[in-house]
Design a protein around this motif. Structure first.
Motif, mmCIF file in Angstrom:
data_model
loop_
_atom_site.group_PDB
_atom_site.id
_atom_site.type_symbol
_atom_site.label_atom_id
_atom_site.label_comp_id
_atom_site.label_asym_id
_atom_site.label_seq_id
_atom_site.Cartn_x
_atom_site.Cartn_y
_atom_site.Cartn_z
ATOM 1 N N VAL A 100 9.416 -19.448 -4.430
ATOM 2 C CA VAL A 100 10.930 -19.885 -4.725
ATOM 3 C C VAL A 100 11.656 -19.625 -3.475
ATOM 4 C CG1 VAL A 100 11.013 -19.682 -6.980
ATOM 5 C CG2 VAL A 100 11.742 -17.777 -5.944
ATOM 6 N N THR A 101 11.168 -18.802 -2.418
ATOM 7 C CA THR A 101 11.947 -18.201 -1.334
ATOM 8 C C THR A 101 11.438 -19.231 -0.012
ATOM 9 O OG1 THR A 101 10.183 -16.390 -0.596
ATOM 10 C CG2 THR A 101 12.028 -15.961 -2.264
ATOM 11 N N ASP A 102 10.367 -19.905 -0.350
ATOM 12 C CA ASP A 102 9.955 -20.788 0.848
ATOM 13 C C ASP A 102 10.645 -22.181 0.824
ATOM 14 O OD1 ASP A 102 8.533 -22.360 2.548
ATOM 15 O OD2 ASP A 102 6.429 -21.870 1.803
ATOM 16 N N ALA A 103 11.447 -22.230 2.024
ATOM 17 C CA ALA A 103 12.330 -23.446 2.044
ATOM 18 C C ALA A 103 11.463 -24.739 2.079
ATOM 19 C CB ALA A 103 13.287 -23.574 3.162
ATOM 20 N N ARG A 104 10.117 -24.593 2.485
ATOM 21 C CA ARG A 104 9.252 -25.828 2.480
ATOM 22 C C ARG A 104 8.752 -26.172 1.206
ATOM 23 N NH1 ARG A 104 5.297 -23.116 6.805
ATOM 24 N NH2 ARG A 104 5.954 -21.187 5.534
ATOM 25 N N ILE A 109 7.089 -27.624 -9.442
ATOM 26 C CA ILE A 109 7.026 -26.132 -10.324
ATOM 27 C C ILE A 109 8.012 -25.010 -9.533
ATOM 28 C CG2 ILE A 109 5.313 -24.222 -10.717
ATOM 29 C CD1 ILE A 109 3.098 -26.176 -10.808
ATOM 30 N N THR A 110 7.987 -25.383 -8.220
ATOM 31 C CA THR A 110 9.027 -24.277 -7.550
ATOM 32 C C THR A 110 10.423 -24.924 -7.703
ATOM 33 O OG1 THR A 110 7.134 -24.032 -5.897
ATOM 34 C CG2 THR A 110 9.412 -23.636 -5.425
ATOM 35 N N ARG A 111 10.706 -26.177 -7.991
ATOM 36 C CA ARG A 111 12.139 -26.456 -8.310
ATOM 37 C C ARG A 111 12.441 -25.948 -9.568
ATOM 38 N NH1 ARG A 111 10.326 -31.531 -6.384
ATOM 39 N NH2 ARG A 111 10.674 -32.525 -8.494
ATOM 40 N N TRP A 112 11.533 -25.995 -10.631
ATOM 41 C CA TRP A 112 11.793 -25.608 -12.041
ATOM 42 C C TRP A 112 12.131 -23.887 -12.108
ATOM 43 C CZ3 TRP A 112 7.670 -22.933 -14.768
ATOM 44 C CH2 TRP A 112 8.071 -22.618 -16.044
ATOM 45 N N GLN A 113 11.185 -23.275 -11.163
ATOM 46 C CA GLN A 113 11.421 -21.918 -10.965
ATOM 47 C C GLN A 113 12.574 -21.497 -10.440
ATOM 48 O OE1 GLN A 113 9.852 -19.619 -12.846
ATOM 49 N NE2 GLN A 113 7.798 -19.583 -12.500
ATOM 50 N N ARG A 114 13.150 -22.398 -9.411
ATOM 51 C CA ARG A 114 14.316 -21.877 -8.749
ATOM 52 C C ARG A 114 15.686 -21.931 -9.953
ATOM 53 N NH1 ARG A 114 12.623 -24.876 -3.980
ATOM 54 N NH2 ARG A 114 11.805 -23.549 -2.297
ATOM 55 N N ALA A 115 15.673 -23.049 -10.237
ATOM 56 C CA ALA A 115 16.588 -23.466 -11.440
ATOM 57 C C ALA A 115 16.576 -22.419 -12.525
ATOM 58 C CB ALA A 115 16.168 -24.939 -11.994
ATOM 59 N N ASN A 116 15.575 -21.855 -12.748
ATOM 60 C CA ASN A 116 15.426 -21.016 -14.036
ATOM 61 C C ASN A 116 15.909 -19.455 -13.434
ATOM 62 O OD1 ASN A 116 14.400 -22.743 -15.866
ATOM 63 N ND2 ASN A 116 11.990 -22.011 -15.259
ATOM 64 N N GLU A 117 15.810 -19.134 -12.373
ATOM 65 C CA GLU A 117 16.092 -17.996 -11.547
ATOM 66 C C GLU A 117 17.829 -18.066 -11.675
ATOM 67 O OE1 GLU A 117 12.874 -16.350 -8.601
ATOM 68 O OE2 GLU A 117 14.796 -16.863 -8.142
ATOM 69 N N GLU A 118 18.292 -19.316 -11.343
ATOM 70 C CA GLU A 118 19.722 -19.314 -11.351
ATOM 71 C C GLU A 118 20.278 -19.318 -12.490
ATOM 72 O OE1 GLU A 118 23.549 -19.864 -9.407
ATOM 73 O OE2 GLU A 118 21.384 -19.145 -8.579
ATOM 74 N N LEU A 119 19.687 -19.925 -13.601
ATOM 75 C CA LEU A 119 20.351 -19.480 -14.999
ATOM 76 C C LEU A 119 20.263 -18.103 -15.328
ATOM 77 C CD1 LEU A 119 18.163 -22.453 -17.025
ATOM 78 C CD2 LEU A 119 20.520 -22.342 -16.548
#
Length: 285
Positions: A100-104, A109-119
């Motif tokens: 999730v911390t890798d801008a590349r 899967i990574t987009r989903w995890q980023r969204a879940n962290e924000e939730l």
């Protein structure tokens, strides 16, 4: 009362093992009969993110929770967090991912995890994020070919990954749930070194005392193998992840395990030694 979701999963069952004696636990899984790690102070409950009533029962009286979800692109995190907040849960420790911390990293899967962290950050509950690199236990997928052919097959065999032992993730999770100092924290968790599949094969052969050979998969072979286990969108996400690994995105070693536990993370050689039986044919045991 602490709730452990995914209590029969790779990390969840290690979390259950890692709690000190006397901590009241509730273990949530779709099938409580599948729980193999038992403790006198632990209560098993049937729970499903798709069943709000089962979540309400599982969360009754809970003040802290370990959250694992795996239905990529689903809304399980949102459903659980709403139920947890309504039940009075104060602190959620979530299993996320280092990518999730890798801008590349822009795969599904990574987009989903980023969204879940924000939730979770917006949930009005206290939170801790665990961001592990790949699990060493992913190598258990090699067990069949190792037993039958003494071969390991993988894509980009010389690319390296600072993979982590699930037991180390579990210990960090337990400390975050039972100690102060982890609220609003994100812990990146890796092993002690970045290691390739070729080197893992060598170490596994050393542990087993048998010769193993490594066979490089081409991208199309790898995709075909993934499609036998996953839908196309997940297969493509995993291939994108492998390509980032080839480009060096997963080589960095983090200090998360040591900072939280006070000791070095386990090496792949240690993991392999402790799981050697999985790679040994029944007739050889």
């Amino acid at each position: 009362m602490i709730l452990v979701t995914g209590a029969t999963g790779t990390v969840g069952r290690e979390v259950v093992r890692s709690f000190p004696p006397g901590v009241p636990l509730r273990l949530m899984t779709r099938n409580p009969a599948g729980i193999t790690v038992t403790r006198p102070e632990a209560e098993a409950v049937a729970g499903d993110y798709a069943d709000p009533d089962s979540l309400a029962r599982a969360l009754r009286g809970v003040r802290k929770a370990f959250l694992v979800t795996n239905r990529v692109a689903g809304d399980d995190d949102a459903v659980f967090l709403r139920a947890a907040r309504a039940a009075g849960v104060r602190h959620v420790v979530k299993l996320s991912a280092a990518a999730v911390t890798d801008a590349r990293a822009d795969d599904l899967i990574t987009r989903w995890q980023r969204a879940n962290e924000e939730l979770l950050r917006r949930s009005e509950m206290e939170w801790t994020l665990l961001r592990p690199r790949s699990f060493m236990s992913n190598c258990l997928s090699w067990a069949g070919p190792v037993r039958s052919e003494r071969v390991v097959r993988a894509l980009f065999g010389t690319s390296v990954n600072a993979c982590v032992d699930p037991r180390d993730i579990a210990e960090v999770a337990v400390r975050a749930l039972t100690e102060d100092g982890h609220r609003s924290a994100a812990h990146t968790l890796t092993g002690p070194e970045a290691i390739s599949a070729v080197e893992q094969t060598r170490l596994l052969a050393q542990v087993l005392g048998v010769p193993l050979r490594f066979e490089e998969l081409g991208p199309e072979e790898a995709r075909a193998a993934l499609l036998r286990r996953y839908p196309p969108e997940l297969a493509d996400a995993l291939l994108s992840s492998a390509q980032r690994q080839r480009d060096g995105a997963k080589a960095a070693v983090a200090n998360g395990v040591r900072e939280v536990t006070g000791r070095a993370p386990r090496s792949f050689g240690e993991w392999a030694g402790d799981h050697a039986d999985a790679f040994v044919a029944e007739v050889a045991r």
